[in-house]
Scaffold this active site. Sequence first.
Site, mmCIF file in Angstrom:
data_model
loop_
_atom_site.group_PDB
_atom_site.id
_atom_site.type_symbol
_atom_site.label_atom_id
_atom_site.label_comp_id
_atom_site.label_asym_id
_atom_site.label_seq_id
_atom_site.Cartn_x
_atom_site.Cartn_y
_atom_site.Cartn_z
ATOM 1 N N ASP A 121 0.826 -1.195 0.000
ATOM 2 C CA ASP A 121 0.000 0.000 0.000
ATOM 3 C C ASP A 121 0.867 1.253 0.000
ATOM 4 O O ASP A 121 2.065 1.201 0.311
ATOM 5 C CB ASP A 121 -0.907 0.026 1.238
ATOM 6 N N LYS A 142 -3.503 3.004 -2.354
ATOM 7 C CA LYS A 142 -4.863 3.525 -2.203
ATOM 8 C C LYS A 142 -4.730 4.965 -1.724
ATOM 9 O O LYS A 142 -4.650 5.224 -0.537
ATOM 10 C CB LYS A 142 -5.647 2.704 -1.191
#
Length: 403
Positions: free
Chosen positions: A194, A216
């Site tokens: 991430d 994200k």
Amino acid sequence: MSGEAHYLAGLALAGRRVVVVGGGTVAQRRLPRLVGSGAAVELISPSVTPSVQTLVESGSIGWHRRPYRDGDLDGAWYVLCCSSSTEVNAAVSAEAERLRVFCVRADAGSRGSAVTPATGNYEGLLVGVLAGGEHRRSARVRDSVLAALRSGAVQDVVSKPVGVALVGGGPGDPDLITVRGRRLIAQADVVVADRLAPGALLEELAPTVEVVDAAKIPYGRSASQDAINALLISHARAGRFVVRLKGGDPFVFGRGFEEVQACAAAGIPVTVVPGVTSAFAVPAAADVPVTHRGVAHEVVVVSGHVPPGDPTSLVNWPALAAMHGTVVLMMAVERTATFAKALLDGGRPPTTPAAVIQEGTTRGQRVLRSTLDKVAADVVSRGVRPPAVIVIGPVAALADDLC
């Protein structure tokens, strides 16, 4: 070279009587591993430390609350002399010698019939090192061996992991990842990372490791969760060991359990490695304790993805406003004004201290200290941007006492 020569062996002590004489700090260090071996430990000492007392109260060991006396070693398989008295240790050692029971003397190792190696655990392995009585050397070598195993520098082929490991990377500083997390990353064939996962950890990977960016970014580009789930499953089914690397802790607003559910449904084994959550570690790095005796008896961590009043919100904002403790807002920078208004409307005093920590634990850390009625405007004027953690409550002002 030391004159001491020892034979290193593993003792099966489960269910067998082990006598420890002395209940001080030396015994305190030795007892946990004895208890973990399953030994029937009997402690002989007029007094014990609070930590040893806890073992007694839990039923892990038996305690004879008196001085040692001759005959106490009858039926023992192993003896440890941990008394602060040289005379007592010598007497215990002499009885053990007569009974042909191996005995460790913590005060004078060469005078006992056994020595305790420097030991440590790694994934079911018990590593022990003896250095002929040079205790500091054995400890250093033990630490080096364990560090090499945990980092992956020394491979334990038997325990090569399979499936998917869901690893919390911690709040940002790569040194704050857990030892187990770092080791699993070093063993990975594929790392799916991430945006908030510590990037420095990826730089340490071998060139053969495939790194997948599953960033994200809030309110911007986003990788579909279904696509991420499918990626984890496909790589694992191909026989690759996959590490899903997240920032903070995977189960604290990290959607980690969704990935566990997806892998479980596909029959993929998952190892969950908790991480140091940013909700608590980032404030701590800015001298903001989320709880403090006499100041805050509760702490609530709230996701900032859904604003107050939204039909999908699960947060009882009036209840949060009515409490006196700490509110930690995650992923809330863009809606600071909305959350502050909800708390003010619910009755939180305007002068309630607030702290905003941007990029906590990293070189880019910035700290904004404000109050509930002004924090939204201060966030805008100071140019605060994600990632940041917002702390609201009396604890946010405690750092003023450090000046």
